[in-house]
Scaffold this active site. Structure first.
Site, PDB file in Angstrom:
ATOM      1  N   ASP A 135     -11.868  -5.427  -9.953  1.00  0.00           N
ATOM      2  CA  ASP A 135     -11.455  -6.057  -8.706  1.00  0.00           C
ATOM      3  C   ASP A 135     -12.204  -5.478  -7.505  1.00  0.00           C
ATOM      4  O   ASP A 135     -12.553  -6.206  -6.574  1.00  0.00           O
ATOM      5  CB  ASP A 135      -9.944  -5.885  -8.502  1.00  0.00           C
ATOM      6  CG  ASP A 135      -9.132  -6.847  -9.360  1.00  0.00           C
ATOM      7  OD1 ASP A 135      -9.671  -7.898  -9.751  1.00  0.00           O
ATOM      8  OD2 ASP A 135      -7.965  -6.549  -9.647  1.00  0.00           O
ATOM      9  N   GLY A 136     -12.457  -4.166  -7.524  1.00  0.00           N
ATOM     10  CA  GLY A 136     -13.195  -3.559  -6.423  1.00  0.00           C
ATOM     11  C   GLY A 136     -14.595  -4.128  -6.289  1.00  0.00           C
ATOM     12  O   GLY A 136     -15.098  -4.329  -5.184  1.00  0.00           O
ATOM     13  N   HIS A 146     -16.016  -6.169  -2.986  1.00  0.00           N
ATOM     14  CA  HIS A 146     -17.249  -5.773  -2.296  1.00  0.00           C
ATOM     15  C   HIS A 146     -18.260  -6.925  -2.303  1.00  0.00           C
ATOM     16  O   HIS A 146     -18.834  -7.260  -1.261  1.00  0.00           O
ATOM     17  CB  HIS A 146     -17.842  -4.541  -2.966  1.00  0.00           C
ATOM     18  CG  HIS A 146     -19.085  -4.036  -2.314  1.00  0.00           C
ATOM     19  ND1 HIS A 146     -19.071  -3.303  -1.145  1.00  0.00           N
ATOM     20  CD2 HIS A 146     -20.390  -4.180  -2.654  1.00  0.00           C
ATOM     21  CE1 HIS A 146     -20.318  -3.021  -0.786  1.00  0.00           C
ATOM     22  NE2 HIS A 146     -21.135  -3.534  -1.689  1.00  0.00           N
ATOM     23  N   ASP A 149       4.299   7.501   6.822  1.00  0.00           N
ATOM     24  CA  ASP A 149       3.053   8.032   6.265  1.00  0.00           C
ATOM     25  C   ASP A 149       1.878   7.143   6.626  1.00  0.00           C
ATOM     26  O   ASP A 149       0.728   7.576   6.586  1.00  0.00           O
ATOM     27  CB  ASP A 149       3.151   8.139   4.743  1.00  0.00           C
ATOM     28  CG  ASP A 149       3.996   9.325   4.295  1.00  0.00           C
ATOM     29  OD1 ASP A 149       4.374  10.138   5.152  1.00  0.00           O
ATOM     30  OD2 ASP A 149       4.279   9.426   3.089  1.00  0.00           O
ATOM     31  N   THR A 170      -1.021  -8.260  -3.759  1.00  0.00           N
ATOM     32  CA  THR A 170      -0.809  -7.779  -5.125  1.00  0.00           C
ATOM     33  C   THR A 170      -1.513  -6.452  -5.382  1.00  0.00           C
ATOM     34  O   THR A 170      -1.612  -6.015  -6.527  1.00  0.00           O
ATOM     35  CB  THR A 170      -1.299  -8.820  -6.153  1.00  0.00           C
ATOM     36  OG1 THR A 170      -2.654  -9.189  -5.852  1.00  0.00           O
ATOM     37  CG2 THR A 170      -0.427 -10.062  -6.127  1.00  0.00           C
ATOM     38  N   TYR A 208      -2.347  -2.620  -3.004  1.00  0.00           N
ATOM     39  CA  TYR A 208      -1.640  -1.442  -2.482  1.00  0.00           C
ATOM     40  C   TYR A 208      -0.299  -1.823  -1.854  1.00  0.00           C
ATOM     41  O   TYR A 208       0.706  -1.130  -2.007  1.00  0.00           O
ATOM     42  CB  TYR A 208      -2.542  -0.748  -1.460  1.00  0.00           C
ATOM     43  CG  TYR A 208      -2.099   0.623  -1.000  1.00  0.00           C
ATOM     44  CD1 TYR A 208      -1.107   1.345  -1.670  1.00  0.00           C
ATOM     45  CD2 TYR A 208      -2.702   1.214   0.110  1.00  0.00           C
ATOM     46  CE1 TYR A 208      -0.724   2.611  -1.238  1.00  0.00           C
ATOM     47  CE2 TYR A 208      -2.327   2.470   0.544  1.00  0.00           C
ATOM     48  CZ  TYR A 208      -1.336   3.162  -0.130  1.00  0.00           C
ATOM     49  OH  TYR A 208      -0.959   4.409   0.303  1.00  0.00           O
ATOM     50  N   MET A 261       1.789  -4.172  -2.609  1.00  0.00           N
ATOM     51  CA  MET A 261       2.819  -4.395  -3.623  1.00  0.00           C
ATOM     52  C   MET A 261       3.366  -3.063  -4.126  1.00  0.00           C
ATOM     53  O   MET A 261       4.574  -2.906  -4.316  1.00  0.00           O
ATOM     54  CB  MET A 261       2.253  -5.205  -4.790  1.00  0.00           C
ATOM     55  CG  MET A 261       3.287  -5.555  -5.857  1.00  0.00           C
ATOM     56  SD  MET A 261       2.578  -6.433  -7.255  1.00  0.00           S
ATOM     57  CE  MET A 261       1.627  -5.117  -8.035  1.00  0.00           C
ATOM     58  N   SER A 262       2.480  -2.082  -4.319  1.00  0.00           N
ATOM     59  CA  SER A 262       2.911  -0.761  -4.773  1.00  0.00           C
ATOM     60  C   SER A 262       3.815  -0.081  -3.756  1.00  0.00           C
ATOM     61  O   SER A 262       4.642   0.756  -4.123  1.00  0.00           O
ATOM     62  CB  SER A 262       1.686   0.121  -5.039  1.00  0.00           C
ATOM     63  OG  SER A 262       0.845  -0.449  -6.011  1.00  0.00           O
TER      64      SER A 262
END
Length: 288
Positions: free
Chosen positions: A69-70, A74, A172, A183, A185, A187-188
């Site tokens: 995905d990264g 990009h 934070d 879907t 970061y 989502m986490s």
């Protein structure tokens, strides 16, 4: 048809995948293009045209990102800036943005027959405004303001939408995500899953020091801003774009988040809908 291959050399199996791709025979002529800087990595590829990246991406019909995905994120942003569609071939773990797995290369014939759709995904334009000027980035998933100091330290950020106050967050950090990035970061961190066909910006706090701090969806026509809250030191705050680049945000600086004028165009060769992919990649895998 001219296809620009954009492989991630760090992915296992990338050389095998590229070799298989370039050896395929299609019903119509297909020219594979690759950045000349990668020539030494693929000595066995025959029939590939090598050249400067900028000239190749300017003349190609589509880009093919080979990796996870990264890699697709990009490559997708590079393609979007030149108004080119991008197709993802997954060599990663999840491959939520990929159209094809590495064992489905025969489906590339659909590019020649027109048996595909193109999905437009919203990009986020992120601007860091300081007394010395501005810097801009595009984000396909998200832009994150987070702390860079001790684990016990929290940061205070003032958020506004269209100039009107949204609130002061002691947390934070804050995630500003696109529907595509919902879907990832976000989502986490407890954010909502958003249909990528929507046009919105999602604000998700990271470990907020408040019982009532919840994710908020904003209309994409609005402009969000975030800056160190009055009275806070404004130190130890960092802006990260799609997990690729991180820059410090100092006192007196403001970060602006808004919908980009250009979308990224993802080629879909399988006909799978967002909910199909959601079930296959996230829900089904979580039950294994």
């Amino acid at each position: 048809m001219q296809l620009l291959l954009m492989p991630n050399l760090s992915k296992e199996g990338v050389h095998t995948c590229v070799n298989r791709l370039t050896a395929m025979r299609f019903r119509e002529p297909v020219a594979f293009l690759m950045d000349e800087r990668l020539k030494g990595e693929f000595p066995g590829c025959e029939g590939v045209e090598w050249g400067p990246f900028e000239s190749l991406i300017a003349r190609c019909d589509a880009c093919i990102a080979i990796g996870g995905d990264g890699t697709i994120i990009h490559s997708g942003k590079s393609a979007a800036c030149r108004h080119k569609p991008v197709l993802g071939i997954n060599l990663g773990r999840l491959g939520f943005l990929a159209t094809l797995e590495s064992d489905q290369l025969e489906k590339l014939e659909g590019l020649l027959t027109g048996d595909y759709t193109v999905e437009e995904r919203m990009l986020l334009q992120v601007t860091l405004c300081s007394p010395d000027g501005t810097r801009q980035w595009l984000a396909m998933n998200d832009a994150v303001l987070s702390k860079g100091g001790p684990l016990t330290q929290i940061i205070e950020l003032d958020v506004r939408c269209g100039g009107q106050p949204v609130g002061t967050y002691r947390a934070d950090g804050l995630i500003f995500s696109t529907p595509t990035g919902s879907t990832a970061y976000a989502m986490s961190a407890g954010g909502p899953i958003v249909d990528p066909a929507m046009q919105c910006i999602c604000l998700t706090p990271l470990s907020s020091h408040s019982l009532f701090s919840r994710p908020i969806l904003f209309d994409a026509s609005g402009v969000l801003t975030a800056c160190p809250a009055p009275g806070s030191t404004g130190k130890g705050i960092y802006l990260t774009i799609d997990g690729e680049e991180t820059v410090p945000v100092g006192p007196g600086e403001t970060v602006r988040f808004e919908r980009s004028e250009i979308p990224v165009k993802l080629i879909n060769l399988t006909g799978k809908s967002f909910t199909d992919v959601l079930n296959e990649k996230l829900i089904w895998r979580s039950r294994k």
